[in-house]
Design an enzyme around this catalytic site. Structure first.
Site, PDB file in Angstrom:
ATOM      1  N   ARG A 279      -5.795   2.676   6.233  1.00  0.00           N
ATOM      2  CA  ARG A 279      -6.855   2.036   7.026  1.00  0.00           C
ATOM      3  C   ARG A 279      -6.339   1.414   8.322  1.00  0.00           C
ATOM      4  NH1 ARG A 279      -8.986  -1.191   1.779  1.00  0.00           N
ATOM      5  NH2 ARG A 279      -6.869  -0.666   1.130  1.00  0.00           N
TER       6      ARG A 279
ATOM      7  N   GLY B 242     -11.324  -7.131  -4.624  1.00  0.00           N
ATOM      8  CA  GLY B 242     -11.755  -7.043  -6.010  1.00  0.00           C
ATOM      9  C   GLY B 242     -12.524  -8.323  -6.364  1.00  0.00           C
TER      10      GLY B 242
ATOM     11  N   GLY C 246       2.542  -6.844  -0.363  1.00  0.00           N
ATOM     12  CA  GLY C 246       3.246  -6.983   0.906  1.00  0.00           C
ATOM     13  C   GLY C 246       2.308  -7.082   2.101  1.00  0.00           C
ATOM     14  N   ASP C 247       1.004  -7.002   1.860  1.00  0.00           N
ATOM     15  CA  ASP C 247       0.051  -7.051   2.977  1.00  0.00           C
ATOM     16  C   ASP C 247      -0.740  -8.359   3.007  1.00  0.00           C
ATOM     17  OD1 ASP C 247      -1.637  -6.648   0.816  1.00  0.00           O
ATOM     18  OD2 ASP C 247      -2.809  -5.054   1.757  1.00  0.00           O
TER      19      ASP C 247
ATOM     20  N   GLY D   5       2.574   1.235  -0.255  1.00  0.00           N
ATOM     21  CA  GLY D   5       1.389   1.918   0.282  1.00  0.00           C
ATOM     22  C   GLY D   5       1.581   2.361   1.730  1.00  0.00           C
TER      23      GLY D   5
HETATM   24  C1  UD1 Z   1      -5.878  -5.040  -3.877  1.00  0.00           C
HETATM   25  C2  UD1 Z   1      -6.525  -5.326  -5.234  1.00  0.00           C
HETATM   26  C3  UD1 Z   1      -7.822  -6.120  -5.021  1.00  0.00           C
HETATM   27  C4  UD1 Z   1      -7.514  -7.390  -4.267  1.00  0.00           C
HETATM   28  C5  UD1 Z   1      -6.760  -7.094  -2.945  1.00  0.00           C
HETATM   29  C6  UD1 Z   1      -6.253  -8.401  -2.333  1.00  0.00           C
HETATM   30  C7  UD1 Z   1      -5.976  -3.417  -6.678  1.00  0.00           C
HETATM   31  C8  UD1 Z   1      -6.473  -2.156  -7.278  1.00  0.00           C
HETATM   32  N1  UD1 Z   1      -6.840  -4.075  -5.902  1.00  0.00           N
HETATM   33  O1  UD1 Z   1      -6.777  -4.215  -3.145  1.00  0.00           O
HETATM   34  O2  UD1 Z   1      -8.414  -6.432  -6.278  1.00  0.00           O
HETATM   35  O3  UD1 Z   1      -8.721  -8.087  -3.989  1.00  0.00           O
HETATM   36  O4  UD1 Z   1      -5.597  -6.270  -3.198  1.00  0.00           O
HETATM   37  O5  UD1 Z   1      -5.659  -8.181  -1.097  1.00  0.00           O
HETATM   38  O6  UD1 Z   1      -4.855  -3.820  -6.924  1.00  0.00           O
HETATM   39  N2  UD1 Z   1       0.605  -0.460  -3.134  1.00  0.00           N
HETATM   40  C9  UD1 Z   1       1.723   0.176  -3.638  1.00  0.00           C
HETATM   41  N3  UD1 Z   1       1.562   1.356  -4.287  1.00  0.00           N
HETATM   42  C10 UD1 Z   1       0.347   1.921  -4.504  1.00  0.00           C
HETATM   43  C11 UD1 Z   1      -0.794   1.247  -3.986  1.00  0.00           C
HETATM   44  C12 UD1 Z   1      -0.637   0.059  -3.318  1.00  0.00           C
HETATM   45  O7  UD1 Z   1       2.835  -0.317  -3.480  1.00  0.00           O
HETATM   46  O8  UD1 Z   1       0.299   2.978  -5.139  1.00  0.00           O
HETATM   47  C13 UD1 Z   1       0.790  -1.737  -2.424  1.00  0.00           C
HETATM   48  C14 UD1 Z   1       0.330  -1.684  -0.965  1.00  0.00           C
HETATM   49  O9  UD1 Z   1       1.404  -1.346  -0.113  1.00  0.00           O
HETATM   50  C15 UD1 Z   1      -0.161  -3.101  -0.732  1.00  0.00           C
HETATM   51  C16 UD1 Z   1      -0.570  -3.585  -2.105  1.00  0.00           C
HETATM   52  O10 UD1 Z   1       0.000  -2.715  -3.045  1.00  0.00           O
HETATM   53  O11 UD1 Z   1       0.858  -3.923  -0.213  1.00  0.00           O
HETATM   54  C17 UD1 Z   1      -2.088  -3.643  -2.289  1.00  0.00           C
HETATM   55  O12 UD1 Z   1      -2.606  -2.353  -2.044  1.00  0.00           O
HETATM   56  P1  UD1 Z   1      -3.927  -2.141  -1.183  1.00  0.00           P
HETATM   57  O13 UD1 Z   1      -4.185  -0.683  -1.090  1.00  0.00           O
HETATM   58  O14 UD1 Z   1      -3.843  -2.917   0.054  1.00  0.00           O
HETATM   59  O15 UD1 Z   1      -5.004  -2.772  -2.173  1.00  0.00           O
HETATM   60  P2  UD1 Z   1      -6.382  -3.460  -1.762  1.00  0.00           P
HETATM   61  O16 UD1 Z   1      -7.388  -2.394  -1.544  1.00  0.00           O
HETATM   62  O17 UD1 Z   1      -6.162  -4.427  -0.685  1.00  0.00           O
HETATM   63 MG    MG Z   2      -4.661  -4.790   0.627  1.00  0.00          MG
END
Ligand code: UD1
Ligand code: MG
Length: 462
Positions: free
Chosen positions: A16, A140, A102-103, A12
Site C-alpha cells: 500500500r 482489526g 515494524g510499521d 512485509g
Molecule cells: C495488522 C493486524 C490488525 C491491526 C494492525 C495494527 C493482522 C492480521 N492484522 O494489520 O489487526 O489492527 O496490524 O497496525 O495481524 N508482516 C510480516 N509478514 C507477513 C505479513 C506481515 O512480517 O506475512 C509484518 C509487516 O511487515 C508489518 C506487520 O507484520 O510490519 C503488520 O502487517 P500489516 O500488513 O501492516 O498488517 P495490518 O493490515 O496493518
Molecule cells: Mg500495518
C-alpha cells in the site's frame, strides 16, 4: 520475573506504500520505522529480540546489525506465519513474548513495559493492547462477549457492517505466554478474505480453550498509529515531530513555531538556543547552547557549537565552532570547518576548507579546498579556483593575511602570514611573508575620450 522476549514483524512488502523502499525502512523523522521500534524495545532490556525479515531482508539486517536476532520469512503468508518463523529460536522457551509490528513507529518503551507488567500481573494467556479510534478504518476490531471480555479480533476486510462500527482497535501489539503462543500458532488457518494466516486468530483459539484473554486499552491512540500508506506516514511524521519538538522545548530550547520546525529524532540541541520557523535539522546534527538558528535554515549531519548564529543558511556535514556566524543565504558543504568567532556573511559557499579563528569571509565568496589561518580578511567576491576540470587543488592562506575583493586564488597557492593580495588580482603564485601580490592589468586613462564620442555632439548630452 519471568523471561521477556520480543518479536518484531518486519517481513512485509508494504504494497500500500507503492514504494521501491520496503515499508519498515521508510523513515519517520529521519529514522527507519523498524529502527524506531527496536530503539524503544531496547530500552526495556528484553532477554531476546527477534526480528522477522523477508522483503528487503538484507537491507533490514544491514540497518539493525547485531541489535536483534533474525528469522527469515521467505513467503509472506500473514502475521501468524511470520511469528512462526521465530519458533526455532523461541518455541521451547518459558516466559512472555511481546509482539510488535515494524510499521508502528510511535510506540514508546513505557507502553511496552506497562503491557509486560500488566500481562504478568493478570497471569493471562494473552494481553492485547487496544486503543479507541475515532476512525477505526483499516485496523482489526476488538470483539467482546456479553461480559465485556475480549473474544476475538476481526480484520477490516472480514468485518460485518456491525463489526466495522466498533471503535476499539487492535494496535498490533500483544503479550503472549510464549509456550502457548507457539503451541497454538500451528492451528491458525488462512480461511479469510485475504487468504492469510492472521496472528490475532491465536486470540480466539486460546479463548476457545478457556484461557484468560485480557485487553490493555491505552489512553493515547496516536502511539498506536500503524503506517500502511503515505497518508499514515505523514501523520506518523507529524506526531513524531510534535513529540521531538516538545521534548526539546521541555529541555530549554525555544522553538518559535513548533508546527513548522522539522527536527530529526537523533538531533541534540543545547538549552537557550532559539529556532525560528521553517527550519529543518536532520541526521546526526548536534547543536550547542545559546545559538540562533534563523528562518529557513537547513542543517544536516553537522556540529554547531555554543553561541553560533545561523541565518537562513544551509549546512551539510560541516562544523561551526563557538561564536561563529553565517548568513543570510550561505552554504557550508561537506568538510567546511569554521573556526571560533568566524564571520561568514551572505551568499558564500565553503567546501572542504578550514577557516581559522576570527577570519572574515563577508560577501559573495567561494572557498573550496583551502586552509585559511586566523584573523584573515577575505574581501567581497573572492573565488578559490580549485578545479581544472580533472583534479582539485588546495591553497593555504597564512594568519593575518588580506585578500582584496574580486580576486581569484588559483590553486595551488600558498600565502605566507601577513601577506596581501590586491583587489581584482588573479593570483597563481605563492605570496611571501609581508608581500603584496598584485596581478591585474595596469590602468590606463584615455585622455579626452569624451570628445571622440559622436554622442558628445548631441544637444541632449552637452
Ligand atoms: C495488522 C493486524 C490488525 C491491526 C494492525 C495494527 C493482522 C492480521 N492484522 O494489520 O489487526 O489492527 O496490524 O497496525 O495481524 N508482516 C510480516 N509478514 C507477513 C505479513 C506481515 O512480517 O506475512 C509484518 C509487516 O511487515 C508489518 C506487520 O507484520 O510490519 C503488520 O502487517 P500489516 O500488513 O501492516 O498488517 P495490518 O493490515 O496493518
Ligand atoms: Mg500495518
Amino acid at each position: 520475573m519471568s523471561n521477556r522476549y520480543v518479536i518484531i514483524l518486519a517481513a512485509g512488502m508494504g504494497t500500500r506504500m507503492k514504494s521501491k523502499l520496503y515499508k519498515v525502512l521508510q523513515p519517520v523523522a529521519g529514522k527507519a520505522m523498524v529502527d524506531h521500534v527496536v530503539t524503544q524495545v531496547e530500552k526495556i532490556h528484553p532477554d531476546l529480540i527477534e526480528t522477522v525479515i523477508g522483503n528487503g531482508a538484507e537491507k533490514v539486517k544491514d540497518l539493525l546489525g547485531d541489535r536483534t536476532c533474525y528469522a527469515l520469512q521467505e513467503e509472506q503468508l500473514g502475521t501468524a506465519h511470520a511469528v512462526l518463523q521465530a519458533e526455532k529460536d523461541l518455541g521451547d522457551k518459558d516466559g512472555m513474548t511481546l509482539i510488535v509490528s515494524g510499521d508502528t513507529p510511535l510506540f514508546t518503551a513505557d507502553t511496552f513495559q506497562k503491557l509486560f507488567d500488566y500481562h504478568e500481573k493478570q497471569n493471562a494467556a494473552v494481553s492485547i493492547l487496544t486503543a479507541h479510534a475515532q476512525d477505526p478504518f483499516g485496523y482489526g476490531r476488538i470483539i467482546r462477549d456479553q461480559k465485556g471480555n475480549v473474544s476475538k479480533v476481526v480484520e477490516q476486510k472480514d468485518a460485518s457492517e456491525e463489526e466495522k462500527a466498533i471503535q476499539e482497535i487492535n494496535t498490533g501489539v500483544y503479550c503472549f505466554d510464549n509456550k502457548m503462543l507457539f503451541e497454538n500458532l500451528h492451528s491458525v488457518n488462512n480461511d479469510n478474505a485475504q487468504g492469510e494466516y492472521y496472528l490475532p486468530d491465536v486470540v480466539s483459539i486460546l479463548k476457545s480453550q478457556g484461557e484468560k484473554i485480557v485487553a490493555y486499552q491505552m489512553s493515547d491512540l496516536s502511539e498506536s498509529l500503524g503506517v500502511n500508506d503515505r497518508v499514515a506516514l505523514s501523520q506518523a511524521e507529524k506526531l513524531m515531530r510534535k513529540r521531538i519538538n516538545e521534548q526539546h522545548m521541555r529541555d530549554g530550547v525555544t522553538i518559535v513555531d513548533p508546527e513548522n520546525t522539522y527536527i530529526d529524532v537523533d538531533v541534540e540541541i543545547g538549552n537557550d538556543t532559539t529556532i525560528e520557523p521553517n527550519v529543518k535539522i536532520f541526521g546526526k546534527t548536534k547543536i550547542g547552547s545559546d545559538c540562533l538558528i534563523g528562518l529557513g535554515s537547513r542543517i544536516q549531519d553537522s556540529i554547531v557549537e555554543d553561541g553560533v548564529t545561523i541565518i537562513s543558511s544551509t549546512l551539510e556535514e560541516a562544523i561551526m565552532h563557538t561564536g561563529s556566524n553565517i548568513g543570510p543565504n550561505s552554504h557550508l558543504r561537506p568538510k567546511a570547518d569554521i573556526g571560533k568567532g568566524v564571520h561568514i556573511g551572505n551568499f558564500c559557499e565553503v567546501k572542504n576548507a578550514v577557516i581559522g579563528d576570527r577570519t572574515k569571509v563577508g560577501h559573495l565568496s567561494y572557498v573550496g579546498d583551502a586552509t585559511l589561518g586566523t584573523d584573515i580578511n577575505v574581501g567581497c567576491g573572492v573565488v578559490f579556483v580549485n578545479y581544472d576540470g580533472v583534479k582539485k587543488f588546495h591553497s593555504t592562506i597564512g594568519d593575518h593575511s588580506f585578500i582584496g575583493s574580486n580576486s581569484n586564488v588559483i590553486a595551488p597557492v600558498e600565502m605566507a602570514d601577513h601577506s596581501f593580495i590586491a583587489a581584482g588580482s588573479s593570483v597563481n603564485k605563492d605570496v611571501p611573508f609581508h608581500a603584496m601580490a598584485i596581478a591585474r592589468p595596469r590602468q590606463t586613462n584615455k585622455e579626452d575620450y569624451w570628445d571622440k564620442l559622436p554622442l558628445s555632439k548631441s544637444e541632449e548630452w552637452k
